[in-house]
Design a protein around this motif. Structure first.
Motif, PDB file in Angstrom:
ATOM      1  N   ARG A 105      15.863 -32.570  35.235  1.00 55.85           N
ATOM      2  CA  ARG A 105      16.422 -32.415  36.743  1.00 55.85           C
ATOM      3  C   ARG A 105      16.624 -34.112  37.018  1.00 55.85           C
ATOM      4  O   ARG A 105      16.919 -34.492  37.902  1.00 55.85           O
ATOM      5  CB  ARG A 105      15.547 -31.939  37.870  1.00 55.85           C
ATOM      6  CG  ARG A 105      15.816 -30.408  37.899  1.00 55.85           C
ATOM      7  CD  ARG A 105      16.954 -30.050  38.384  1.00 55.85           C
ATOM      8  NE  ARG A 105      17.124 -28.484  38.347  1.00 55.85           N
ATOM      9  CZ  ARG A 105      17.837 -27.931  39.102  1.00 55.85           C
ATOM     10  NH1 ARG A 105      18.931 -28.522  39.902  1.00 55.85           N
ATOM     11  NH2 ARG A 105      18.013 -26.523  39.016  1.00 55.85           N
ATOM     12  N   LEU A 112      12.634 -27.245  42.196  1.00 61.86           N
ATOM     13  CA  LEU A 112      13.656 -28.559  41.954  1.00 61.86           C
ATOM     14  C   LEU A 112      15.089 -27.620  42.030  1.00 61.86           C
ATOM     15  O   LEU A 112      16.033 -28.440  42.241  1.00 61.86           O
ATOM     16  CB  LEU A 112      13.431 -28.792  40.449  1.00 61.86           C
ATOM     17  CG  LEU A 112      12.165 -29.468  40.112  1.00 61.86           C
ATOM     18  CD1 LEU A 112      11.796 -29.810  38.927  1.00 61.86           C
ATOM     19  CD2 LEU A 112      11.979 -30.705  41.218  1.00 61.86           C
ATOM     20  N   GLY A 113      15.342 -26.352  41.939  1.00 62.93           N
ATOM     21  CA  GLY A 113      16.532 -25.925  41.951  1.00 62.93           C
ATOM     22  C   GLY A 113      17.057 -25.415  43.597  1.00 62.93           C
ATOM     23  O   GLY A 113      18.170 -25.151  43.857  1.00 62.93           O
TER      24      GLY A 113
END
Length: 323
Positions: free
Chosen positions: A170, A116-117
Motif C-alpha cells: 500500500r 488499509l483497504g
C-alpha cells in the motif's frame, strides 16, 4: 487508565486485566476467542481526547498505531505528544491480548488488510508494537515448536514479513517499535530475543526499527521502574506489576517514536523516510542482547517518499539518560 496492582504476570501478559476506560474511548467486540479472560476480547478504538489543544488541519498527517497492550499505551502517549500539533493526527486500533502467534484469537494480517483497504481511512504512517504475548508455541505440518526454537523463529519471521508486506503493497511507511525490558528476568530475556527478530526483519525489508530498550534500564542494563521522564525529572515509569507502563512511562515511550515522526514528516509537511521495498539482504551483525548501551544511531539520507529507490533501514536507538 491504570493497571490493577494485584494483577499477576500471567494475567497481565494474556489480557486478564481490568482497565479504567476513559470517557472518550469506545470499544468494539472482536470475534476472536478470548485468550486470558476479562476484557481481552475487545479491540479498543480511540477517538479524540477530551481536551483538544489544537484543531487538526484537514490535511493533517495521520499516524495509525497497531499492536498489543504496549501499543495501547504507546498510542495514548503519542496522542498526548501531538496534542498541540494541528498537522499530526494519531489513530489506530489495538487489542491488548493479541500477538502474531495466536491468529485464532486476533488475526492482525486480516485486520490490517481491512484497515488499509478502507477508503474511509487515511494512513500516512503506521506504527506497530506487538509481541509481548507471543511467548507461545507455533505449529506447522510437523507439529508444534517451542518458543524461540529455530523453526519457531522461522515461522515467526514469516508472520512479521506478512505484516510488513501489507504496508509495502500500500506504500505506507512503517515503524516497528521494540519491546521494552520488564521486571521478570526470563521474560526480558525472551523479549530481547524477539527484538533481534524484529530488528533483522526490519533491516531486510528496509523499514524503521525504533529501539526503546535502553531508555528503560539502568547503567548496568537492568530493568528499572523509575527513571527520567520526558522533562528529565526522575519518577516512576512502570506499573506495580513490573510489566506495563504507567501514564508517565507511556509518554516517555511515545517520546522516542514521536521524535522520529517529527523528523520524518519534516520539511514542508513532506514525508521523508524509507518505504518498504523488498528485502535488502541479511543484517551484517546482531548487536548484543542489550547488556550494554547500543551503538549510536546510524543516519541514512532522506528523500521524498515519491522518489524512493532501493534502500537500507536505520535502527534508531534511544538514550537512557536524555529522554
Amino acid at each position: 487508565r491504570g493497571v490493577s496492582e494485584t494483577a499477576s504476570f500471567f494475567n497481565s501478559l494474556f489480557g486478564g486485566l481490568t482497565r479504567k476506560t476513559r470517557p472518550a474511548r469506545t470499544t468494539t467486540t472482536t470475534p476472536q476467542r478470548n485468550v486470558g479472560g476479562g476484557n481481552a476480547g475487545t479491540t479498543r478504538v480511540r477517538s479524540a481526547p477530551a481536551t483538544v489543544a489544537a484543531q487538526k488541519a484537514e490535511d493533517a498527517k495521520q499516524v495509525a498505531v497497531f499492536g498489543d497492550f504496549f501499543a495501547d499505551g504507546l498510542q495514548d502517549g503519542l496522542t498526548e505528544a501531538f496534542l498541540e500539533s494541528s498537522t499530526v493526527l494519531v489513530d489506530g486500533q489495538n487489542n491488548p491480548s493479541s500477538g502474531l502467534v495466536r491468529d485464532d484469537h486476533f488475526n492482525w494480517p486480516a485486520f490490517i488488510a481491512g484497515w488499509l483497504g478502507d477508503p474511509e481511512k487515511k494512513t500516512d504512517l503506521a506504527v506497530i508494537m506487538v509481541g509481548a504475548n507471543d511467548r507461545q508455541t507455533l505449529a506447522d505440518e510437523n507439529g508444534e515448536h517451542e518458543p524461540l526454537s529455530e523453526r519457531w523463529r522461522e515461522l515467526y519471521a514469516e508472520r512479521i514479513d506478512a505484516i510488513i508486506k501489507l504496508f509495502s503493497d500500500r506504500g505506507v511507511p512503517l515503524y516497528w517499535v521494540s519491546l521494552p525490558p520488564v521486571a521478570s528476568g526470563k521474560m526480558s530475556q525472551d523479549y530481547a530475543h524477539l527484538n533481534e527478530i524484529y530488528r533483522d526483519r526490519a533491516y531486510r525489508h528496509g523499514i524503521e526499527f525504533v529501539d526503546v530498550w535502553n531508555s528503560f534500564v539502568d547503567e548496568a542494563g537492568n530493568y528499572v521502574a523509575t527513571g527520567p521522564d520526558i522533562n528529565g525529572e526522575r519518577r516512576k515509569l512502570r506499573a506495580e506489576d513490573g510489566l506495563h507502563f504507567n501514564s508517565a512511562g507511556n509518554r516517555k515511550l511515545a517520546h522516542f517514536v514521536a521524535r522520529e515522526i517529527r523528523r520524518d514528516f519534516g520539511r514542508e509537511g513532506g514525508l521523508f523516510l524509507a518505504l518498504p521495498d523488498g528485502e535488502t539482504g541479511p543484517q551484517p551483525s546482531i548487536w548484543p542482547l542489550y547488556t550494554s548501551p547500543s551503538p549510536r544511531d546510524r543516519t541514512r539520507p532522506r528523500m521524498p517518499s515519491s522518489a524512493l529507490k532501493k534502500k537500507t533501514t536505520t535502527s534508531r536507538n534511544t538514550n537512557t539518560s536524555t529522554p
